[in-house]
Design an enzyme around this catalytic site. Structure first.
Site, mmCIF file in Angstrom:
data_model
loop_
_atom_site.group_PDB
_atom_site.id
_atom_site.type_symbol
_atom_site.label_atom_id
_atom_site.label_comp_id
_atom_site.label_asym_id
_atom_site.label_seq_id
_atom_site.Cartn_x
_atom_site.Cartn_y
_atom_site.Cartn_z
ATOM 1 N N GLU A 48 0.826 -1.205 0.000
ATOM 2 C CA GLU A 48 0.000 0.000 0.000
ATOM 3 C C GLU A 48 0.865 1.263 0.000
ATOM 4 O O GLU A 48 1.897 1.323 0.677
ATOM 5 C CB GLU A 48 -0.887 -0.016 1.255
ATOM 6 C CG GLU A 48 -1.814 1.182 1.397
ATOM 7 C CD GLU A 48 -2.540 1.207 2.735
ATOM 8 O OE1 GLU A 48 -3.611 1.835 2.815
ATOM 9 O OE2 GLU A 48 -2.026 0.615 3.711
ATOM 10 N N LYS A 121 -10.442 2.854 -1.136
ATOM 11 C CA LYS A 121 -10.489 2.160 0.148
ATOM 12 C C LYS A 121 -11.747 2.537 0.934
ATOM 13 O O LYS A 121 -12.039 3.715 1.140
ATOM 14 C CB LYS A 121 -9.226 2.514 0.942
ATOM 15 C CG LYS A 121 -9.057 1.823 2.278
ATOM 16 C CD LYS A 121 -7.665 2.178 2.826
ATOM 17 C CE LYS A 121 -7.393 1.569 4.182
ATOM 18 N NZ LYS A 121 -6.022 1.909 4.644
ATOM 19 N N CYS A 162 -5.577 -2.613 2.812
ATOM 20 C CA CYS A 162 -5.171 -2.579 4.220
ATOM 21 C C CYS A 162 -6.336 -2.787 5.194
ATOM 22 O O CYS A 162 -6.773 -3.910 5.364
ATOM 23 C CB CYS A 162 -4.402 -1.292 4.512
ATOM 24 S SG CYS A 162 -3.331 -1.429 5.969
#
Length: 291
Positions: A48, A121, A162
């Site tokens: 990431e 995200k 993540c």
């Protein structure tokens, strides 16, 4: 050819990314992408936000200058060139600016070098050392899957970023959209509020649970190294549909984890386990209540 298994070779990259020079971090990732392609990898996953140190440790408005529109971000531009050159797919994590909005975004770059689409995200953490809510607006365009061409066939893959990887709903949603393999680029390490807490075990177990419960392979790529006292713990891995590691690193190695997955075998096992046959979505309404 009839009777041949549909296999896919994947790679996760693990390396330190704490250099102040953005170009140097991207060059280090690029070298590992080349190495992974040399090992036969067809989908290559960097960690990431790999273009620089993990900046979300602090809240500093000057750091918004690191964000760029998708097509202008140096990470995206570099990975597009590599993907086209090597004929590989590279899920590319970067800091996106879209007008006055800022996102932690993933560009899916296909083997022709084109951007197949983006995923923003969805779950944004906010805690000591990981103050992402200061920088990132949550993505609201939903989870995504992509049909990725590779030598020998096509694979439908899903990618979470993540903090997304801790949520079973994210993995299951992508599985229900037809994903056959799940990828999670990550930046995670020490917890400033508790020097004794090492979440690397739980981090792996959460994703292994996704592999087992959806009967599909999971690939995770994390950075390593000390960045101003925040130590990133690596432990990148490739797990098969049983949640067994077929390739894994510890907390110090820099390099490429490459493994070949048998997608047809996983499909057979997934049908046999009956997880999707026996789902009872009419009983899951509580999962959609925001309270």
């Amino acid at each position: 050819m009839a009777g041949m298994a549909r296999t896919l070779t994947v790679a996760a990259l693990q390396l330190p990314l704490g250099l102040a020079d953005e170009g140097a971090n991207i060059a280090a990732v690029s070298a590992l992408v080349e190495e992974a392609a040399g090992k036969g990898a067809q989908i290559i996953l960097p960690p990431e936000l790999f273009s620089g140190p993990y900046f979300c440790k602090v809240e500093d408005e000057a750091l918004f200058a690191l964000a760029r529109p998708t097509a202008e971000h140096p990470s995206v531009i570099a990975m597009q060139a590599l993907a086209a050159k090597l004929k590989v797919t590279i899920p590319t994590s970067f800091f996106e600016r879209d007008g006055h909005h800022y996102y932690n975004t993933l560009a899916m770059i296909g083997p022709d070098g084109a951007i197949m689409g983006t995923y923003r995200k969805s779950h944004i953490p906010d805690g000591p050392g990981y103050e992402e809510k200061f920088y990132f607006r949550p993505g609201n365009d939903g989870f995504k899957v992509w049909d990725v061409p590779y030598t020998g066939g096509m694979a439908r893959i899903g990618v979470g970023v993540c903090w997304d990887q801790w949520y079973p709903e994210c993995a299951r949603a992508m599985a229900l959209m037809g994903a056959e393999v799940l990828f999670f680029p990550t930046a995670i390490g020490s917890e400033p509020y508790d020097a004794e807490l090492d979440t690397s075990r739980m981090w792996r177990r959460a994703m292994i649970g996704h592999a087992v419960s959806n009967c599909m392979p999971v690939i995770a790529a994390n950075r390593i190294g000390d960045e101003d006292g925040q130590r990133f713990y690596g432990h990148s891995f490739v797990a098969d549909e049983w949640g067994d590691f077929v390739a894994s690193f510890g907390g110090e190695e820099t390099g490429v984890l490459a493994a070949t997955l048998d997608l047809d075998c996983a499909t057979t096992h997934r049908a046999g386990m009956g997880f999707f046959r026996d789902r009872r979505p009419q009983l899951y309404g509580r999962l959609c209540e925001d309270k």
